[in-house]
Enzyme design. Structure first.
Site, PDB file in Angstrom:
ATOM      1  CE  LYS A 180      -2.693   3.405   1.527  1.00  0.00           C
ATOM      2  NZ  LYS A 180      -2.135   4.764   1.719  1.00  0.00           N
ATOM      3  CD  GLU A 255      12.441   4.188   9.231  1.00  0.00           C
ATOM      4  OE1 GLU A 255      12.351   5.184   9.988  1.00  0.00           O
ATOM      5  OE2 GLU A 255      12.499   4.258   8.010  1.00  0.00           O
ATOM      6  CB  CYS A 288      12.754   9.076   8.842  1.00  0.00           C
ATOM      7  SG  CYS A 288      13.647   7.739   8.008  1.00  0.00           S
ATOM      8  CD  GLU A 383       9.991  12.883  11.818  1.00  0.00           C
ATOM      9  OE1 GLU A 383      10.967  12.347  11.270  1.00  0.00           O
ATOM     10  OE2 GLU A 383       8.924  12.287  12.048  1.00  0.00           O
TER      11      GLU A 383
END
Length: 487
Positions: A180, A255, A288, A383
């Site tokens: 997906k 992750e 990331c 973040e």
């Protein structure tokens, strides 16, 4: 809806790929390019029905694929890599149009790495195993059994590279896959389905379904026939996936985000340290692993900041298809608003923008460095996922480590120092899944990759990937177990 659209001269099918066939949906969503905001095309928008069909196809294809000899699975994965290499230019231009990352990076680094993902795990599969060992004369034999259908949910910042980082080991392990892709960048996943089919991957072994998060994701992640779920993305979404998977105790690999530090000590090569810091603007800060918190020893902070500002201001921001461009656009207007909100709130709280601090035209945000930030402030703790860095200073090693570890994340850390003993001491104390010393973003597929704390669960890469995508079985055989006869 159009079944196929033309993107930068490349034909892309907008339908799902389920059971070896293209499948349309009654609903669609608009995919737009971050380069200029223009609509690329209407994409099939899946829901529970498409999710069910994809899992059913993966379940049906699993027994035969799991029974396929390792050498044949490896051969097909190499054929997929061949197909990727033949279409590097097509994949590069489509992905740049779709997610705004630099075309030169896609051509020279990202798409070749996609092919390498398949080749690496194909080759690793053929060497995978443990030597038999004995326990009181009994023989122990460890085997790696394919786990079953896997759901792989991938992000928009490096769509095909991160998708194949999951797809390749899952297929190598003998699992079947429902992929997906992120709805903001679905196109290269569709091209991957074509490439896999042309390489001879049997129908149903790889399925690609498109759609918005929970509309299709909840069915996939709660499905009792799914044996593994791997997700790369945000912490809030990961929590939802984990809750969904809990009903079936489906194993997860997650992750997630990061707020990684770059520690610059006074004994470091300052030019190298500045280069490492400026490199954190790669992919418009949408990485990331990026070391977004720069921590500099007080005695060199002023000089470091001056050199950094000069180098950052020299970066070229613009059309990612231009060879001279260093920083492209951010992926989506919603992401741009999020980035701008973080910076505005930080400035209102007393932060100072040494570089940048403002939006550009379209979906561009200027490379930004903020100083005068508090350790407990939002801009330091959360973040941003954009071209925004913070700079803080430290007095000594202990303070550097304390500041570096003082977030809820633990994905990566980067260290600049000229002292090998210091590097060893500090690295041992950092909470991070990966630590780079005097370098950045060097990733070998045989090494474990993943995060600590809220940066993730589990490790992938090399044998660690097969640990996740396989069910390990130990068979214990008695000594002289075959000597009995039955009358």
């Amino acid at each position: 809806m159009l079944e196929k659209i033309t993107v930068a001269g490349v034909s892309v099918d907008t339908r799902h790929w389920i059971g070896g066939k293209r499948v349309a949906s009654g609903a669609t969503f608009t995919d737009s390019s971050p380069i200029d905001g223009s609509a690329i095309g209407e994409i099939a928008r899946g829901g529970p029905a498409e999710a069910e069909a994809a899992v059913a196809a993966a379940r049906a294809a699993f027994p035969a694929w799991a029974a396929t000899p390792r050498a044949e699975r490896a051969r097909i994965l190499h054929a997929i890599a061949d197909g990727v290499e033949k279409r590097i230019e097509e994949l590069a231009v489509v992905e740049t149009t779709d997610n705004g990352a630099l075309l030169r990076s896609h051509r020279r680094g990202v798409m070749p790495r996609v092919a390498h993902n398949f080749r690496f795990f194909a080759d690793w599969l053929l060497t995978l195993g443990h030597e038999d060992f004995e326990t009181r004369g009994h023989t122990n034999h460890v085997s790696w059994d394919p786990a079953g259908p896997c759901v792989l949910i991938t992000p928009w910042n490096a769509p095909l590279m991160l998708a194949t980082w999951k797809v390749a080991p899952a297929l190598a392990a003998g699992d079947t896959v429902v992929l997906k892709p992120a709805e903001w960048s679905p196109l290269t996943a569709s091209l991957l389905a074509d490439i896999a089919a042309e390489a001879g991957l049997p129908a149903g072994v790889l399925n690609v379904v498109q759609g918005y998060g929970s509309e299709i994701g909840d069915t996939l992640t709660s499905h009792p026939d799914v044996r593994r779920i791997s997700f790369t993305g945000s912490v809030p979404t990961a929590k939802r996936i984990a809750a969904s998977a809990a009903a079936n105790l489906t194993p997860l690999s997650l992750e997630l985000g990061g707020k990684s530090p770059l520690l610059v000590f006074a004994d470091a090569d300052l030019d190298l340290a500045v280069d490492l810091a400026v490199e954190q603007y790669d992919n418009a800060g949408q990485v990331c692993l990026a070391a977004t918190r720069i921590l500099v020893e007080e005695s060199v902070a002023e000089e470091f900041t001056r050199r950094f500002a000069d180098k950052a201001r020299a970066l070229t921001q613009g059309d990612p298809r231009d060879e001279a461009t260093d920083i492209g656009p951010n992926i989506h207007p919603r992401q741009l608003e999020k980035i701008d909100g973080f910076v505005r709130r930080a400035v209102e709280a007393g932060a100072r923008a040494v570089v940048g601090g403002e939006r550009g035209d379209g979906q561009f945000y200027a490379p930004t460095l903020l100083t005068d930030v508090a350790q407990d402030s939002e801009i330091v703790q959360e973040e941003v996922f954009g071209p925004v860095l913070t700079l803080q200073t430290f007095a000594d090693e202990d303070e550097a480590v304390r500041l570096a570890n003082d977030t809820r994340f633990g994905l990566a850390a980067t260290l600049a120092t000229g002292d090998p003993e210091r590097a060893e001491r500090v690295t041992a104390r950092l909470v991070a899944g990966t630590v780079w010393v005097n370098c950045f973003f060097v990733r070998d597929l045989q090494a474990p990759f993943g995060g600590s704390r809220q940066s993730g669960v589990g490790r992938e890469g090399g044998t660690w990937s097969f640990d996740f995508y396989c069910d390990l079985k130990n068979t214990v055989t008695a000594p002289n177990g075959w000597s009995h006869s039955h009358g």
